[in-house]
Scaffold this active site. Structure first.
Site, PDB file in Angstrom:
ATOM      1  N   PHE A  19      49.068  40.478  63.192  1.00 52.19           N
ATOM      2  CA  PHE A  19      49.035  39.055  63.485  1.00 52.19           C
ATOM      3  C   PHE A  19      50.449  38.480  63.393  1.00 52.19           C
ATOM      4  CE2 PHE A  19      48.112  34.537  62.648  1.00 52.19           C
ATOM      5  CZ  PHE A  19      47.373  34.287  63.796  1.00 52.19           C
ATOM      6  N   TYR A  75      38.466  29.938  56.389  1.00 49.65           N
ATOM      7  CA  TYR A  75      37.882  29.093  57.434  1.00 49.65           C
ATOM      8  C   TYR A  75      37.230  29.895  58.547  1.00 49.65           C
ATOM      9  CZ  TYR A  75      42.550  29.954  59.428  1.00 49.65           C
ATOM     10  OH  TYR A  75      43.712  30.544  59.875  1.00 49.65           O
ATOM     11  N   LYS A  76      37.278  31.219  58.469  1.00 47.28           N
ATOM     12  CA  LYS A  76      36.621  32.045  59.488  1.00 47.28           C
ATOM     13  C   LYS A  76      35.205  32.369  59.014  1.00 47.28           C
ATOM     14  CE  LYS A  76      41.069  34.045  60.960  1.00 47.28           C
ATOM     15  NZ  LYS A  76      41.266  33.258  62.193  1.00 47.28           N
ATOM     16  N   ARG A 105      37.072  37.450  73.365  1.00 48.93           N
ATOM     17  CA  ARG A 105      36.782  37.847  71.985  1.00 48.93           C
ATOM     18  C   ARG A 105      35.548  37.102  71.479  1.00 48.93           C
ATOM     19  NH1 ARG A 105      40.684  36.699  66.861  1.00 48.93           N
ATOM     20  NH2 ARG A 105      39.962  34.613  67.342  1.00 48.93           N
ATOM     21  N   ASP A 130      45.854  42.009  54.596  1.00 51.37           N
ATOM     22  CA  ASP A 130      45.420  40.721  55.131  1.00 51.37           C
ATOM     23  C   ASP A 130      43.934  40.859  55.462  1.00 51.37           C
ATOM     24  OD1 ASP A 130      44.753  38.577  56.805  1.00 51.37           O
ATOM     25  OD2 ASP A 130      46.749  38.479  57.703  1.00 51.37           O
TER      26      ASP A 130
END
Length: 393
Positions: free
Chosen positions: A109, A205-206, A352, A180
């Protein structure tokens, strides 16, 4: 396992983007309102003591710990994931002062890479960031490596690293690990303690559904947390923050990794979101997500054979998402969103979709396939309006 009633989802929408932003938990609105009115409004500054605001980071850390296979007292919550990656990487480098290589995956990322690059520049000690394809990482783990920094589940393809094997190999050459967990926590079984991971961080928040801007969590192996001096030495990480001493003295264990004032309202929402996971078997949840992902992939590929699947077929090698590549990927996703099926797009050509069995079932997947068929067979994606890139894709 299905807890659809726990979420406030729009009627008729199939939400396949919980891997980017989890939906609103029904309890969160009342929890935030209570924190605003009964605590902030009625208590004012007394809320720090009477409502327990100051204890939120560690209390929520202890709620997240079982979801990532960590022991009580090892996880704290606050700041953003990027800050936590920076903090964890700096801590790991400080414990390996004679080594200069940070090993990571090419295509990790970007924010993780930027944090590493910025830290290298700030330290000015000759460290290098070595980014390689995933298949080359095991061979690159040598005694030059200070830290292996990886995202367990790739944000684009959903491919999953073997945390246990890579951590063991890193330790075998004297390196440390920083994981991560942005696309892992709340979606699949994570075993930080069993894998002997050194440091880890993740967002809430995912899959944890803490809301936009929800704070990150940070884990440090207990033996490391007692000897590491954080590079970001905030006042709440001080051993006695309300002594207001001019010089920093690290707090005990995880407390030293606290930085700034807790975001009380965001943490209230996260606290309510974590209620949903009480009694949930994460291994069973992930197993069901794999079934749903396979069902969606098979259906989408039947409708559009030109899709190229990026996600590994082996369930042990993937997270809770499915990803495809297609030259018209962005327009397809936008057309699908207009049909009430929300996924997302990642450059340059990736469609995705996140699979979360807490609020998705086989019927939802079949409906998504039907609507995707309408998009493809009607060439709805060919509308020029769907080709104009939004600021957030």
């Amino acid at each position: 396992m299905l807890r659809r009633d726990a979420f406030d989802l729009p009627e008729g929408v199939i939400y396949l983007d919980g891997n980017s932003l989890g939906p609103l938990p029904r309890r969160a609105e009342a929890a935030v309102a209570r924190a605003m009115q009964a605590e902030w409004g009625a208590m004012l500054i007394r809320g720090w003591n009477e409502a327990g605001w100051m204890d939120q980071p560690d209390r929520l850390g202890d709620r997240i710990a079982p979801l990532i296979g960590a022991a009580p007292g090892t996880v704290t919550v606050g700041e953003t994931l990027s800050i936590r990656v920076f903090q964890g990487l700096a801590a790991a480098l400080s414990l390996r002062p004679g080594r200069k290589v940070i090993l990571t995956e090419a295509g990790n990322f970007p924010s993780d890479l930027y944090m590493a690059q910025g830290l290298i520049d700030a330290l000015g000690q000759g460290h290098v960031l070595r980014a390689l394809p995933a298949t080359e990482i095991p061979a690159a783990l040598t005694d030059e490596v200070a830290v292996l920094m990886l995202t367990e589940v790739d944000y684009r393809s959903g491919a999953r690293h073997d945390m246990a094997a890579l951590t063991a190999q890193a330790h075998g050459v004297g390196a440390l690990t920083l994981w991560d967990l942005a696309h892992s926590a709340g979606a699949l079984p994570v075993a930080l303690t069993r894998c002997n991971a050194d440091f880890a961080a993740g967002c809430t928040y995912k899959y944890l559904n803490g809301g936009p801007g929800a704070p990150a969590f940070f884990y440090a192996r207990p033996d490391h947390s007692e000897i590491t001096r954080p590079i970001l030495a905030g006042w709440l990480g001080h051993a006695a923050p309300f002594d207001f001493a001019p010089d920093y003295a690290p707090g005990p264990g995880r407390a030293r990794f606290r930085i700034g004032t807790p975001p009380v309202l965001q943490m209230a929402a996260l606290d309510a979101a974590l209620d949903i996971f009480d009694g949930v078997d994460i291994a069973a949840l992930h197993a069901r997500a794999i079934v749903l992902a396979d069902r969606l992939a098979t259906g989408f590929e039947a409708v559009c054979p030109d899709l190229r699947r990026l996600t590994p077929m082996d369930p042990a090698r993937r997270g809770s998402q499915i990803a495809f590549a297609h030259p018209n990927g962005y327009a397809m996703v936008q057309a699908l969103i207009a049909q009430g099926v929300i996924g997302d797009f990642r450059a340059p050509d990736i469609l995705r979709f996140g699979l979360t069995p807490l609020y998705l079932d086989a019927g939802d997947i079949d409906t998504a396939i039907e609507r995707f068929a309408q998009v493809i067979e009607g060439r709805l994606w060919d509308d020029p309006a769907y080709r104009t890139r939004n600021k957030v894709t």
